[in-house]
Design a protein around this motif. Structure first.
Motif, PDB file in Angstrom:
ATOM      1  N   UNK A  48      -1.276  -6.171   0.748  1.00  0.00           N
ATOM      2  CA  UNK A  48      -1.069  -4.983   1.571  1.00  0.00           C
ATOM      3  C   UNK A  48      -1.045  -3.722   0.737  1.00  0.00           C
ATOM      4  N   UNK A  49      -0.688  -2.632   1.403  1.00  0.00           N
ATOM      5  CA  UNK A  49      -0.583  -1.365   0.702  1.00  0.00           C
ATOM      6  C   UNK A  49      -1.929  -0.711   0.478  1.00  0.00           C
ATOM      7  N   UNK A  50      -2.099  -0.120  -0.694  1.00  0.00           N
ATOM      8  CA  UNK A  50      -3.270   0.694  -0.975  1.00  0.00           C
ATOM      9  C   UNK A  50      -4.552  -0.125  -0.966  1.00  0.00           C
ATOM     10  N   UNK A  51      -5.643   0.511  -0.549  1.00  0.00           N
ATOM     11  CA  UNK A  51      -6.957  -0.108  -0.607  1.00  0.00           C
ATOM     12  C   UNK A  51      -7.490  -0.502   0.751  1.00  0.00           C
ATOM     13  N   UNK A  52      -8.771  -0.884   0.760  1.00  0.00           N
ATOM     14  CA  UNK A  52      -9.469  -1.208   2.002  1.00  0.00           C
ATOM     15  C   UNK A  52     -10.028  -2.624   2.030  1.00  0.00           C
ATOM     16  N   UNK A  53     -10.057  -3.306   0.903  1.00  0.00           N
ATOM     17  CA  UNK A  53     -10.686  -4.620   0.863  1.00  0.00           C
ATOM     18  C   UNK A  53      -9.938  -5.652   1.712  1.00  0.00           C
ATOM     19  N   UNK A 108     -13.457  -3.916  -9.654  1.00  0.00           N
ATOM     20  CA  UNK A 108     -12.775  -3.222 -10.755  1.00  0.00           C
ATOM     21  C   UNK A 108     -12.650  -1.732 -10.485  1.00  0.00           C
ATOM     22  N   UNK A 109     -13.695  -1.150  -9.943  1.00  0.00           N
ATOM     23  CA  UNK A 109     -13.667   0.290  -9.678  1.00  0.00           C
ATOM     24  C   UNK A 109     -12.662   0.636  -8.588  1.00  0.00           C
ATOM     25  N   UNK A 110     -12.653  -0.124  -7.502  1.00  0.00           N
ATOM     26  CA  UNK A 110     -11.716   0.177  -6.417  1.00  0.00           C
ATOM     27  C   UNK A 110     -10.271  -0.077  -6.828  1.00  0.00           C
ATOM     28  N   UNK A 111     -10.061  -1.012  -7.742  1.00  0.00           N
ATOM     29  CA  UNK A 111      -8.712  -1.246  -8.270  1.00  0.00           C
ATOM     30  C   UNK A 111      -8.145   0.009  -8.908  1.00  0.00           C
ATOM     31  N   UNK A 112      -9.007   0.776  -9.573  1.00  0.00           N
ATOM     32  CA  UNK A 112      -8.560   2.002 -10.235  1.00  0.00           C
ATOM     33  C   UNK A 112      -8.740   3.223  -9.331  1.00  0.00           C
ATOM     34  N   UNK A 113      -9.865   3.321  -8.673  1.00  0.00           N
ATOM     35  CA  UNK A 113     -10.183   4.533  -7.896  1.00  0.00           C
ATOM     36  C   UNK A 113      -9.153   4.799  -6.804  1.00  0.00           C
ATOM     37  N   UNK A 114      -8.924   3.822  -5.952  1.00  0.00           N
ATOM     38  CA  UNK A 114      -7.950   4.021  -4.859  1.00  0.00           C
ATOM     39  C   UNK A 114      -6.786   3.046  -4.983  1.00  0.00           C
ATOM     40  N   UNK A 115      -6.638   2.405  -6.145  1.00  0.00           N
ATOM     41  CA  UNK A 115      -5.533   1.490  -6.424  1.00  0.00           C
ATOM     42  C   UNK A 115      -5.493   0.326  -5.436  1.00  0.00           C
ATOM     43  N   UNK A 145      -4.987  -2.994  -3.946  1.00  0.00           N
ATOM     44  CA  UNK A 145      -4.191  -4.148  -4.371  1.00  0.00           C
ATOM     45  C   UNK A 145      -4.939  -5.463  -4.214  1.00  0.00           C
ATOM     46  N   UNK A 146      -5.729  -5.592  -3.162  1.00  0.00           N
ATOM     47  CA  UNK A 146      -6.508  -6.809  -2.980  1.00  0.00           C
ATOM     48  C   UNK A 146      -7.547  -6.954  -4.085  1.00  0.00           C
ATOM     49  N   UNK A 147      -8.174  -5.859  -4.465  1.00  0.00           N
ATOM     50  CA  UNK A 147      -9.125  -5.886  -5.585  1.00  0.00           C
ATOM     51  C   UNK A 147      -8.434  -6.369  -6.859  1.00  0.00           C
ATOM     52  N   UNK A 148      -7.216  -5.893  -7.079  1.00  0.00           N
ATOM     53  CA  UNK A 148      -6.464  -6.309  -8.263  1.00  0.00           C
ATOM     54  C   UNK A 148      -6.202  -7.809  -8.237  1.00  0.00           C
ATOM     55  N   UNK A 149      -5.791  -8.319  -7.087  1.00  0.00           N
ATOM     56  CA  UNK A 149      -5.518  -9.750  -6.973  1.00  0.00           C
ATOM     57  C   UNK A 149      -6.775 -10.582  -7.186  1.00  0.00           C
ATOM     58  N   UNK A 150      -7.920 -10.079  -6.713  1.00  0.00           N
ATOM     59  CA  UNK A 150      -9.190 -10.772  -6.964  1.00  0.00           C
ATOM     60  C   UNK A 150      -9.443 -10.916  -8.460  1.00  0.00           C
ATOM     61  N   UNK A 151      -9.182  -9.858  -9.218  1.00  0.00           N
ATOM     62  CA  UNK A 151      -9.407  -9.915 -10.666  1.00  0.00           C
ATOM     63  C   UNK A 151      -8.380 -10.806 -11.346  1.00  0.00           C
ATOM     64  N   UNK A 152      -7.114 -10.743 -10.901  1.00  0.00           N
ATOM     65  CA  UNK A 152      -6.094 -11.621 -11.485  1.00  0.00           C
ATOM     66  C   UNK A 152      -6.510 -13.077 -11.323  1.00  0.00           C
ATOM     67  N   UNK A 153      -6.958 -13.435 -10.120  1.00  0.00           N
ATOM     68  CA  UNK A 153      -7.407 -14.797  -9.866  1.00  0.00           C
ATOM     69  C   UNK A 153      -8.610 -15.151 -10.725  1.00  0.00           C
TER      70      UNK A 153
END
Length: 373
Positions: A171-176, A191-198, A200-208
């Motif tokens: 949840x929270x920031x992001x659109x993915x 990677x770009x959306x993780x930084x551009x609009x922070x 969170x789902x993009x971040x979790x995708x990369x963590x995985x």
């Protein structure tokens, strides 16, 4: 006398011409034979299995070597002063450290971690730089670093598709998170959306993708980021994911000084970091300290010759910002701030801005040297 002269035969050129022709044919033949032999021996010479005598080895000038083998040529070797710097503290700016301490003392209920390092000469300031505090979205910067290390190592491709699953939806920031499960996003977009609009789902995708939380924390530790740990998926509103100001600054500095990532990886890191849309903390504070015209932070700093590549964090109970600061004279610095306090307390963000503003006097450019005629 006359009869004796008339009896002599005129000189014949046939024999010398035949001899000359034979020499020419012999030369051509030897040339063909030698050329064929060298052509056949070429691969063995390149492998080192066969060594030619010195009279058959051509003399190669540095300029010719540069044209035929540019990777082995040294072009304009850097001088001892032409360096990317290091993440190494040399001289503490005690006045700035004490200024930060005084600013933090006004709000003793806030927990603060702050660190700044000038990469070119090692000047630094600090305030509880190694205190582990909730990282919020600032942890996305070292996650980006690890993802790009995977690309450098060939274990991940910049265009590899990552598939949205229920596990990684945050949840929270992001659109993915709003996209249907099974949607695939290329790694460069994630990677770009993780930084551009922070996102969170993009971040979790990369963590995985980089192996999960345990593997990611081991990578952080190998990079010297001892206070940086991912314990939960983002957004982690309880603040269990931690980092420190020194760790955030180190993650950025390792890239910019060339200690981590290839040149291509560094370029991707800087390109992605430059997309961040949130610029009110570190960039806004630095602009405040520089004074003068106060418009949009990024644009106004650019007019003054500064550029800040930063990533913020905000979970209400903690705020953070860390970035690379480029000065008008080409020097660079890294700075990071993490503040923990009451939920949505404006004092936290204001403290970060004031500490960033206090850096301005030590981050002014050196005067340009006089032009030599």
């Amino acid at each position: 006398m006359a009869s004796s002269r008339s009896s002599q035969q005129p000189p014949s050129w046939g024999r010398p011409l035949r001899l000359l022709l034979r020499l020419v044919l012999m030369g051509v033949g030897l040339g063909v034979i030698t050329g064929s032999a060298l052509k056949l021996a070429g691969p063995a010479v390149e492998r080192g299995d066969l060594t030619l005598p010195g009279w058959l080895t051509p003399k190669v000038t540095p300029a010719q070597k540069e044209q035929t083998d540019p990777e082995s040529a040294v072009i304009n070797p850097p001088s001892s002063t032409d360096t990317l710097g290091r993440f190494e503290t040399q001289q503490e700016l005690t006045a700035l450290s004490k200024r930060w301490e005084a600013l933090a003392a006004k709000d003793p209920d806030l927990q603060v971690s702050a660190f700044m390092l000038a990469l070119d000469d090692g000047r630094y300031a600090q305030l509880n730089p190694d205190t582990a505090l909730p990282a919020a979205s600032a942890i996305k910067t070292p996650i980006l670093l690890v993802a790009l290390e995977e690309i450098d190592a060939g274990r991940l491709s910049w265009n590899e598709p990552l598939t949205l699953s229920k596990t990684v939806v945050g949840g929270g920031a992001g659109w993915m998170a709003s996209k249907p499960l099974g949607t695939r996003f290329p790694t460069h977009e994630v990677a770009t959306e993780m930084i551009r609009v922070s996102d969170n789902t993009a971040t979790n995708l990369l963590i995985e993708r980089v192996g999960g939380q345990v593997d990611l924390n081991a990578r952080f530790n190998s990079l010297g980021l001892s206070a940086t740990k991912v314990n939960n998926w983002l957004p982690d509103l309880k603040g269990t994911n931690t980092t420190s100001a020194r760790d955030l600054a180190r993650a950025i500095a390792l890239v910019d000084t060339g200690e981590a990532l290839s040149i291509r990886g560094r370029d991707l890191f800087r390109e992605v970091m430059g997309t961040s849309v949130t610029n009110r903390l570190l960039p806004g504070g630095l602009l405040k300290g520089l004074g003068g015209s106060q418009g949009k932070p990024d644009d106004s700093l650019m007019i003054k010759g500064y550029r800040v590549l930063n990533k913020t964090g905000d979970i209400g109970i903690a705020y953070a910002d860390a970035g690379l600061i480029e000065l008008p004279d080409g020097r660079r610095a890294v700075a990071a701030f993490v503040v923990k306090g009451p939920f949505n307390d404006p004092r936290s963000t204001e403290l970060i801005r004031n500490m960033a503003a206090a850096m301005a006097p030590v981050l002014k450019p050196k005067p340009a040297p006089p032009r030599q005629r």
